[in-house]
Motif scaffolding. Sequence first.
Motif, PDB file in Angstrom:
ATOM      1  N   GLY A  60      -1.759   4.415   2.533  1.00 12.18           N
ATOM      2  CA  GLY A  60      -2.733   3.348   1.648  1.00 12.18           C
ATOM      3  C   GLY A  60      -3.542   3.558   1.862  1.00 12.18           C
ATOM      4  O   GLY A  60      -4.424   5.342   1.821  1.00 12.18           O
ATOM      5  N   GLU A  61      -5.001   3.497   1.297  1.00 13.91           N
ATOM      6  CA  GLU A  61      -6.460   4.234   1.043  1.00 13.91           C
ATOM      7  C   GLU A  61      -6.723   4.481   2.587  1.00 13.91           C
ATOM      8  O   GLU A  61      -7.401   5.616   2.853  1.00 13.91           O
ATOM      9  N   GLY A  98       1.112  -1.331  -0.167  1.00 18.68           N
ATOM     10  CA  GLY A  98      -0.309   0.306  -0.359  1.00 18.68           C
ATOM     11  C   GLY A  98       0.735   1.562  -0.439  1.00 18.68           C
ATOM     12  O   GLY A  98      -0.260   2.776  -0.283  1.00 18.68           O
ATOM     13  N   ALA A  99       2.159   1.164   0.797  1.00 24.69           N
ATOM     14  CA  ALA A  99       2.777   2.138   0.760  1.00 24.69           C
ATOM     15  C   ALA A  99       4.130   2.094  -0.049  1.00 24.69           C
ATOM     16  O   ALA A  99       4.525   2.967  -0.812  1.00 24.69           O
ATOM     17  N   PRO A 119       2.247   9.347  -0.956  1.00 27.80           N
ATOM     18  CA  PRO A 119       1.921   8.222  -1.129  1.00 27.80           C
ATOM     19  C   PRO A 119       1.409   7.893   0.118  1.00 27.80           C
ATOM     20  O   PRO A 119       2.321   7.236   0.760  1.00 27.80           O
ATOM     21  N   ASN A 176       5.493   2.491  -3.298  1.00 30.48           N
ATOM     22  CA  ASN A 176       5.550   3.400  -4.144  1.00 30.48           C
ATOM     23  C   ASN A 176       6.482   4.803  -3.359  1.00 30.48           C
ATOM     24  O   ASN A 176       7.479   5.129  -4.679  1.00 30.48           O
ATOM     25  N   PHE A 194      -2.134   6.323  -4.418  1.00 27.71           N
ATOM     26  CA  PHE A 194      -2.577   5.306  -4.164  1.00 27.71           C
ATOM     27  C   PHE A 194      -1.797   3.933  -5.402  1.00 27.71           C
ATOM     28  O   PHE A 194      -1.686   4.948  -6.671  1.00 27.71           O
ATOM     29  N   THR A 195      -1.931   3.040  -4.831  1.00 31.99           N
ATOM     30  CA  THR A 195      -0.829   2.305  -5.570  1.00 31.99           C
ATOM     31  C   THR A 195      -2.266   1.214  -6.134  1.00 31.99           C
ATOM     32  O   THR A 195      -2.971   1.495  -5.085  1.00 31.99           O
ATOM     33  N   ARG A 246      -3.762  -0.215  -3.130  1.00 37.73           N
ATOM     34  CA  ARG A 246      -3.953   0.790  -1.410  1.00 37.73           C
ATOM     35  C   ARG A 246      -4.832  -0.079  -0.211  1.00 37.73           C
ATOM     36  O   ARG A 246      -4.812   0.726   0.401  1.00 37.73           O
ATOM     37  N   ARG A 247      -5.353  -0.940  -0.365  1.00 42.91           N
ATOM     38  CA  ARG A 247      -6.500  -1.001   0.813  1.00 42.91           C
ATOM     39  C   ARG A 247      -5.938  -2.987   0.884  1.00 42.91           C
ATOM     40  O   ARG A 247      -6.566  -3.569  -0.214  1.00 42.91           O
ATOM     41  N   GLU A 266      -6.879   8.362   3.964  1.00 42.42           N
ATOM     42  CA  GLU A 266      -7.494   9.374   2.502  1.00 42.42           C
ATOM     43  C   GLU A 266      -7.757  10.982   2.904  1.00 42.42           C
ATOM     44  O   GLU A 266      -7.637  11.674   2.977  1.00 42.42           O
TER      45      GLU A 266
END
Length: 329
Positions: A147-148, A23-24, A145, A27, A179-180, A183-184, A151
């Motif tokens: 994870g969801e 998720g992070a 960058p 990235n 996000f990648t 993201r979750r 947000e």
Amino acid sequence: MSKEVVFSGIQPSGTIHIGNYLGAIKNWVALQDRYPCYYCVVDYHAITSPYEPKTFPHAVLDAVAANVAAGLDPARSTIFVQSQVPEHTELCWVLSAVTPVGELQRMTQYKDRARVRREVVNAGVLNYPILQAADILAYKGTLVPVGEDQEQHLELTREIARKFNAAYGPTFPEPEVLFTPSRRLMSLSDPKVKMSKSMPGSYLSLMADPPAIKEAVARAVTDTGPTPGGEMTPGVATLFQLLDVFAPAKTAERFRAAHRAGDLRYAELKASLAECLVEGLEPIRLRYRELIARPDTLRDMVRHGTARARPVACATLEEVREKIGILKT
Ligand code: AQP
């Protein structure tokens, strides 16, 4: 010179897992060749949850080691620890003066934690997003960058930047979230909730050895029974998410076709996924083992990162103090 500045952080609140990685951190690694990047182990965030002070310094170094093992390069990125740059907490205080309490109370992460333990929820949990905004804005970060789950906090950072700029003149950018595709990543034991460091059983450690990887994949929840229309259940979807990252494309496609045809065998899928994970995570695990055995080298890395980060944060704070009318002597 790039106009973009990347900032992101991770809490030293437990074992860094493949959710954090996909998720992070993955990235972060990709971005370090394109932009100036600041990556921070956010220890002052982590103390808002129960933690062990005696082992906390080790937890911080462990997080540094895991991130470097995963590909962060101290020569290309500024890798540092939040508490070593006190300007973060100073900026947090200034930004708290433009942040509406109602907005903080609206945050899902705060509401979740307040729901579980309302009588003991501390002000740090409420104020957490202001410190997060300060972390980013101290470097005038433009790309974040994460994870969801982050947000909503990022939206609040943008609002805080807007409010500060409106009150004191243009100072901060409004950072964009990046996000990648992963993201979750959901928990392996309960695919209804996200994989989390604080939930043992939910995660696969990024540094897991082959037996631990095989065990985690073997016990991952798949189906509790047939689904209407042969839809993919969240647990199975998580296995495919991992397959897409760690397995060759044709392997993932073969299992997808079997799923569509209704003859997917979970035991085969899991065995193949575990093998790919063992191979994919091996370099990270070995590098981590080397790094964690050398705490002095890790401390040097943190000192080096702090020496790069602090002058930037100090310059921002000087500008902020001037704009908000703080006495200069
Ligand atoms: N399950 C996840 N899928 C995708 N991304 C994730 N991240 C966390 N979990 C997932 C992202 O990892 C970065 C670092 O997270 P953090 O250390 O700031 O804390 P977190 O979001 O609260 O992660 P955890 O693992 O759930 O920690 P605990 O249990 O301590 O709260 C962030 O960018 C995050 O979005």
